[in-house]
Design a protein around this motif. Structure first.
Motif, PDB file in Angstrom:
ATOM      1  N   HIS A 120       0.849  -1.002   0.006  1.00  0.00           N
ATOM      2  CA  HIS A 120       0.159  -0.166   0.034  1.00  0.00           C
ATOM      3  C   HIS A 120       0.796   1.314  -0.113  1.00  0.00           C
ATOM      4  O   HIS A 120       0.580   2.151  -0.742  1.00  0.00           O
ATOM      5  CB  HIS A 120      -1.011   0.049   1.164  1.00  0.00           C
ATOM      6  CG  HIS A 120      -1.777   1.380   1.642  1.00  0.00           C
ATOM      7  ND1 HIS A 120      -2.602   1.875   0.708  1.00  0.00           N
ATOM      8  CD2 HIS A 120      -1.426   2.312   2.339  1.00  0.00           C
ATOM      9  CE1 HIS A 120      -3.087   2.944   1.158  1.00  0.00           C
ATOM     10  NE2 HIS A 120      -2.222   3.360   2.122  1.00  0.00           N
ATOM     11  N   HIS A 121       1.997   1.252   0.558  1.00  0.00           N
ATOM     12  CA  HIS A 121       2.808   2.574   0.899  1.00  0.00           C
ATOM     13  C   HIS A 121       3.870   2.382  -0.264  1.00  0.00           C
ATOM     14  O   HIS A 121       4.502   3.584  -0.391  1.00  0.00           O
ATOM     15  CB  HIS A 121       3.569   2.509   2.267  1.00  0.00           C
ATOM     16  CG  HIS A 121       2.456   2.805   3.302  1.00  0.00           C
ATOM     17  ND1 HIS A 121       2.396   2.207   4.482  1.00  0.00           N
ATOM     18  CD2 HIS A 121       1.635   3.844   3.450  1.00  0.00           C
ATOM     19  CE1 HIS A 121       1.453   3.059   5.273  1.00  0.00           C
ATOM     20  NE2 HIS A 121       0.979   3.793   4.448  1.00  0.00           N
ATOM     21  N   SER A 122       4.260   1.253  -0.990  1.00  0.00           N
ATOM     22  CA  SER A 122       5.294   1.494  -1.692  1.00  0.00           C
ATOM     23  C   SER A 122       4.995   1.267  -3.337  1.00  0.00           C
ATOM     24  O   SER A 122       5.786   1.781  -4.162  1.00  0.00           O
ATOM     25  CB  SER A 122       6.268   0.104  -1.667  1.00  0.00           C
ATOM     26  OG  SER A 122       5.498  -1.096  -1.681  1.00  0.00           O
ATOM     27  N   GLY A 168      -5.003   0.307   2.878  1.00  0.00           N
ATOM     28  CA  GLY A 168      -3.994   0.071   3.814  1.00  0.00           C
ATOM     29  C   GLY A 168      -4.887   0.222   5.312  1.00  0.00           C
ATOM     30  O   GLY A 168      -4.412  -0.395   6.119  1.00  0.00           O
ATOM     31  N   PRO A 175       2.495   4.832   9.745  1.00  0.00           N
ATOM     32  CA  PRO A 175       1.799   3.559  10.300  1.00  0.00           C
ATOM     33  C   PRO A 175       1.695   3.344  11.842  1.00  0.00           C
ATOM     34  O   PRO A 175       0.982   2.692  12.554  1.00  0.00           O
ATOM     35  CB  PRO A 175       2.760   2.564   9.668  1.00  0.00           C
ATOM     36  CG  PRO A 175       3.222   2.976   8.471  1.00  0.00           C
ATOM     37  CD  PRO A 175       3.499   4.464   8.751  1.00  0.00           C
ATOM     38  N   TYR A 194       7.899   1.914   6.507  1.00  0.00           N
ATOM     39  CA  TYR A 194       7.927   3.209   6.072  1.00  0.00           C
ATOM     40  C   TYR A 194       9.283   3.998   6.148  1.00  0.00           C
ATOM     41  O   TYR A 194       9.523   4.747   5.195  1.00  0.00           O
ATOM     42  CB  TYR A 194       6.979   3.837   7.137  1.00  0.00           C
ATOM     43  CG  TYR A 194       6.310   5.214   6.485  1.00  0.00           C
ATOM     44  CD1 TYR A 194       5.435   5.161   5.202  1.00  0.00           C
ATOM     45  CD2 TYR A 194       6.578   6.715   6.833  1.00  0.00           C
ATOM     46  CE1 TYR A 194       5.096   6.277   4.754  1.00  0.00           C
ATOM     47  CE2 TYR A 194       6.272   7.700   6.117  1.00  0.00           C
ATOM     48  CZ  TYR A 194       5.295   7.473   5.291  1.00  0.00           C
ATOM     49  OH  TYR A 194       4.737   8.774   4.548  1.00  0.00           O
TER      50      TYR A 194
END
Length: 310
Positions: A20-22, A41, A136, A299
């Motif tokens: 989701h973050h990458s 996410g 996160p 993160y």
């Protein structure tokens, strides 16, 4: 005894948050917008809450030592030892990234260690932001206080029916307060209902009594909160304010809708003997032991990688 399905889901949720973050949410493959699949996410964190409530109750009920010293020592060690190490690492990486000394932001650090963090851009009246921008970490404040709330509830109220009713009443009252005057305390108590849903499922699993009838009070309570949040969205829209899917007041509504869908789908899947579960989720078992560390550290590493590539 560890429950491998829950462990597999934990590993999957952690891996999903990393994706989701990458990955860019606009990612396309051929004519398919596959980036859309990685926009949830927040829902993965709600899955963590449900799993955590189940696992903590299961561990407590099947364990031998039920003293507060042992309970809180285990929880604190699991949460704080990796967290402090990651915070130190995050600070050092930030210093390395900019090539100099970075303000350690001690006030923010202490508030995070007291588990008061959340994301100001997404929710109202947040006390403090996650340390060094590690967003996160927002969920850790909820997780820790859920642990704290669980112990007196389970220790002081021996009757499970009465205990569940008390939790449902308190969380519904908190939700009623939150839609009129949102703050950290009412938000925390409102979300405790999601975590407690995992506790109730765990109790019924241990008693071999999981079914829709027995989980009905929890489903009604979740629907009650969803109704309050839906009303809040309606009032918010009537005021002329812009509604965004990932921001208050829609975000909380998303969380609770996903929680009830997760429970209903899990019970339905269980009735058909988890057909296809192993094929989809069992590979993520290997990530379960490091899921927490992966969640709180990824993160920083992603930011560092981006800075290195630049």
């Amino acid at each position: 005894m560890k429950l491998y399905r829950l462990e597999a889901l934990r590993g999957f949720a952690a891996f999903y948050v990393v994706l989701h973050h990458s990955l860019p949410h606009s990612l396309k493959f051929s004519n398919w917008e596959i980036g859309y699949l990685f926009r949830f996410g927040q829902e993965a964190v709600i899955l963590f809450f449900l799993l955590s409530g189940f696992v903590i109750n299961y561990s407590y009920q099947t364990g031998g030592d039920k003293t507060p010293k042992t309970y809180f020592a285990k929880r604190a060690a699991r949460i704080y030892i990796p967290l402090v190490l990651i915070m130190v690492l995050g600070y050092l990486l930030e210093c390395w990234r900019i090539g100099g000394f970075v303000d350690p932001r001690f006030t923010n650090l202490i508030a995070n260690l007291f588990m008061l963090q959340d994301v100001k851009a997404l929710k109202p009246n947040v006390i403090v932001e996650p340390y060094m921008g590690n967003t996160p970490l927002w969920s850790l404040s909820y997780e820790w206080w859920f642990y704290v709330l669980y112990f007196p509830a389970i220790k002081w109220v021996s009757n499970s029916v009465l205990r569940n009713r008390l939790v449902l009443v308190v969380t519904l009252l908190a939700a009623s307060w939150y839609v009129t005057s949102p703050d950290f305390g009412s938000r925390l108590l409102m979300y405790f209902l999601i975590w407690w849903s995992g506790v109730v499922l765990s109790e019924q699993y241990l008693n071999n009594s999981i079914n829709y009838r027995n989980i009905f009070p929890i489903l009604i309570a979740l629907l009650g909160v969803i109704s309050l949040l839906a009303l809040n969205i309606f009032v918010y829209s009537k005021s002329g304010a812009e509604l965004r899917v990932g921001v208050h007041p829609v975000l909380e509504f998303r969380h609770f809708v996903f929680s009830i869908l997760s429970i209903v789908c899990a019970l339905a899947w269980r009735r058909v003997h988890w057909i296809g579960f192993n094929m989809i989720f069992k590979p993520f078992l290997m990530l379960a032991p490091i899921s927490y560390t992966l969640y709180i550290s990824h993160y920083y590493f992603l930011l560092t990688m981006i800075g290195f590539l630049e």
